[in-house]
Every structure is written in C-alpha cells, then in structure tokens.
Motif scaffolding. Sequence first.
Motif, PDB file in Angstrom:
ATOM      1  N   HIS A 110      24.904   4.256 -78.964  1.00 48.97           N
ATOM      2  CA  HIS A 110      25.092   2.918 -78.400  1.00 48.97           C
ATOM      3  C   HIS A 110      26.403   2.903 -77.633  1.00 48.97           C
ATOM      4  O   HIS A 110      27.395   3.524 -78.054  1.00 48.97           O
ATOM      5  CB  HIS A 110      25.122   1.879 -79.522  1.00 48.97           C
ATOM      6  N   VAL A 111      26.435   2.214 -76.494  1.00 44.95           N
ATOM      7  CA  VAL A 111      27.661   2.051 -75.715  1.00 44.95           C
ATOM      8  C   VAL A 111      27.720   0.618 -75.195  1.00 44.95           C
ATOM      9  O   VAL A 111      26.706   0.039 -74.813  1.00 44.95           O
ATOM     10  CB  VAL A 111      27.740   3.037 -74.525  1.00 44.95           C
ATOM     11  N   ARG A 112      28.910   0.056 -75.195  1.00 45.74           N
ATOM     12  CA  ARG A 112      29.131  -1.280 -74.643  1.00 45.74           C
ATOM     13  C   ARG A 112      30.525  -1.335 -74.033  1.00 45.74           C
ATOM     14  O   ARG A 112      31.444  -0.626 -74.466  1.00 45.74           O
ATOM     15  CB  ARG A 112      28.991  -2.364 -75.715  1.00 45.74           C
ATOM     16  N   LEU A 113      30.694  -2.209 -73.061  1.00 47.56           N
ATOM     17  CA  LEU A 113      31.975  -2.387 -72.389  1.00 47.56           C
ATOM     18  C   LEU A 113      32.476  -3.801 -72.659  1.00 47.56           C
ATOM     19  O   LEU A 113      31.763  -4.781 -72.426  1.00 47.56           O
ATOM     20  CB  LEU A 113      31.800  -2.165 -70.882  1.00 47.56           C
ATOM     21  N   TYR A 114      33.718  -3.895 -73.162  1.00 49.36           N
ATOM     22  CA  TYR A 114      34.276  -5.194 -73.524  1.00 49.36           C
ATOM     23  C   TYR A 114      35.645  -5.394 -72.858  1.00 49.36           C
ATOM     24  O   TYR A 114      36.359  -4.416 -72.593  1.00 49.36           O
ATOM     25  CB  TYR A 114      34.471  -5.292 -75.038  1.00 49.36           C
ATOM     26  N   PRO A 115      36.047  -6.656 -72.617  1.00 47.59           N
ATOM     27  CA  PRO A 115      37.343  -6.912 -71.990  1.00 47.59           C
ATOM     28  C   PRO A 115      38.521  -6.753 -72.937  1.00 47.59           C
ATOM     29  O   PRO A 115      39.667  -6.772 -72.499  1.00 47.59           O
ATOM     30  CB  PRO A 115      37.221  -8.372 -71.514  1.00 47.59           C
ATOM     31  N   THR A 116      38.262  -6.611 -74.233  1.00 42.79           N
ATOM     32  CA  THR A 116      39.335  -6.455 -75.203  1.00 42.79           C
ATOM     33  C   THR A 116      38.791  -5.709 -76.416  1.00 42.79           C
ATOM     34  O   THR A 116      37.597  -5.392 -76.489  1.00 42.79           O
ATOM     35  CB  THR A 116      39.895  -7.829 -75.626  1.00 42.79           C
ATOM     36  N   SER A 123      32.901  -5.835 -84.664  1.00 41.92           N
ATOM     37  CA  SER A 123      31.815  -6.281 -85.528  1.00 41.92           C
ATOM     38  C   SER A 123      30.551  -6.536 -84.715  1.00 41.92           C
ATOM     39  O   SER A 123      29.438  -6.206 -85.158  1.00 41.92           O
ATOM     40  CB  SER A 123      32.236  -7.548 -86.276  1.00 41.92           C
ATOM     41  N   MET A 124      30.695  -7.102 -83.523  1.00 44.17           N
ATOM     42  CA  MET A 124      29.548  -7.336 -82.653  1.00 44.17           C
ATOM     43  C   MET A 124      28.902  -6.006 -82.256  1.00 44.17           C
ATOM     44  O   MET A 124      27.678  -5.864 -82.259  1.00 44.17           O
ATOM     45  CB  MET A 124      29.994  -8.098 -81.402  1.00 44.17           C
TER      46      MET A 124
END
Length: 211
Positions: A110-116, A123-124
């Motif tokens: 799984h990969v995701r990009l977040y601003p922080t 947790s998300m």
Amino acid sequence: MLSFDRLSGDSGCIELEFPEREATPEPAMKLGIRLHLAGLSLSDTVSILEMLGVDRHRSTVHRWVQKADLQPTGGAEPNHVAVDETVIQLNDERYWLYAAVDPDTNRLLHVRLYPTRTTAITSMFLSESREKHQVDDAVFLVNGAPWLQAACHRHGLRFQHVTHGNRNAVERVFREIKQRTNQFSNTFSHVEPSTAENWLQAFAFAWNQLI
C-alpha cells in the motif's frame, strides 16, 4: 533502476478501460506505460514508441499512466509488514509518502501521499492497509518514530522496533523512488498531489510486477 531486460514479460496484467476512445493501439499504450513505470523517462519512452511507428507526445504517455489508474492489488497475507514514510518534493512543498512492504517478497502492499505525518495520518494509512490486506496477524516492522508506534498501538497491531534487517525492504523501495523522482524531476513539477499519488501507486503496481 529496474533492469530494462525485465520488460519482456506480458503486459496483459495492465487492464485499460479507456482504449476505445484512443487512437493508439492498446498494445502500444500498455508498452508505453510499462516502459515509463519501469524506469524510462517520458522522452525515452516516446522515442521507443517512435521506433515502433507510434508517434506520441510525452504528455500523452503521462496521461495514459494517469488514466490507467494502476495500484497494488489487495488480498495479501504477509507474515511481516515493514512500514515507513519518506519526504517527496512536490513543486515547492514537501509531502510524505507512506509505504507498506512485505519484506519476505519485497512487494509493495500500500502507498499513500500525505501533506504531513502524524499519528492520525498514520492510523488512517494502517486502516486502509487492513482493509486491503489480511495483516491483523502480521508483525509490523517500524522504526523509532512515535507516530508509527502509537498508530500500531491504536489498532492493536503487533509491532517490532527494527532499524535494519527486514526493514531494508522498504528502504530499497524508497531509494528507487528517490532515484526516479530525482532523475526525472518533471514527474512532480506543476502537478496536483492527487496526480503525484496516482503516479506513485502506478509505480508500486509496476514494482510488484517486475521484482
């Protein structure tokens, strides 16, 4: 960089839902997507396609990758999951790429990009990983980052603080991504975060196909 000679495999794993609206033959689109995600720049990709008689712009290949909407498949049952995050430069701002890797296979889960990066964000990410894969019985390999350990506690997941060893799997993935984004800096210039995340998920799909 991923080896070019490993591109000889079948591109049938790439399913396209938009070719009926495209003037380019579907096999050429799949090849272009595969070449770019495997390590070629957009310029080099269009040069290869030109040798095959397909004349397209770099923006067209980029659009193919975006519209293909590729991402790692679900349903994995790993024994261990290495989780980490790294900085991705997006225009003039820093974003955090979170990745979960099965260290026994080196496959990206799984990969995701977040601003922080916070405990709530982590947790998300873990919630999405649990929905996508059967990881509740896995041991999560994390570093000393408090947000990683706190998020594992919140979800009741077993985890180990590991600096090297099996955690090297996620570090290898990050090195490859850094090399790609540094070498082809136009990848994340003048694009929205969702576009960059789409490319990163497509990269993860290609990584799993080629390892």
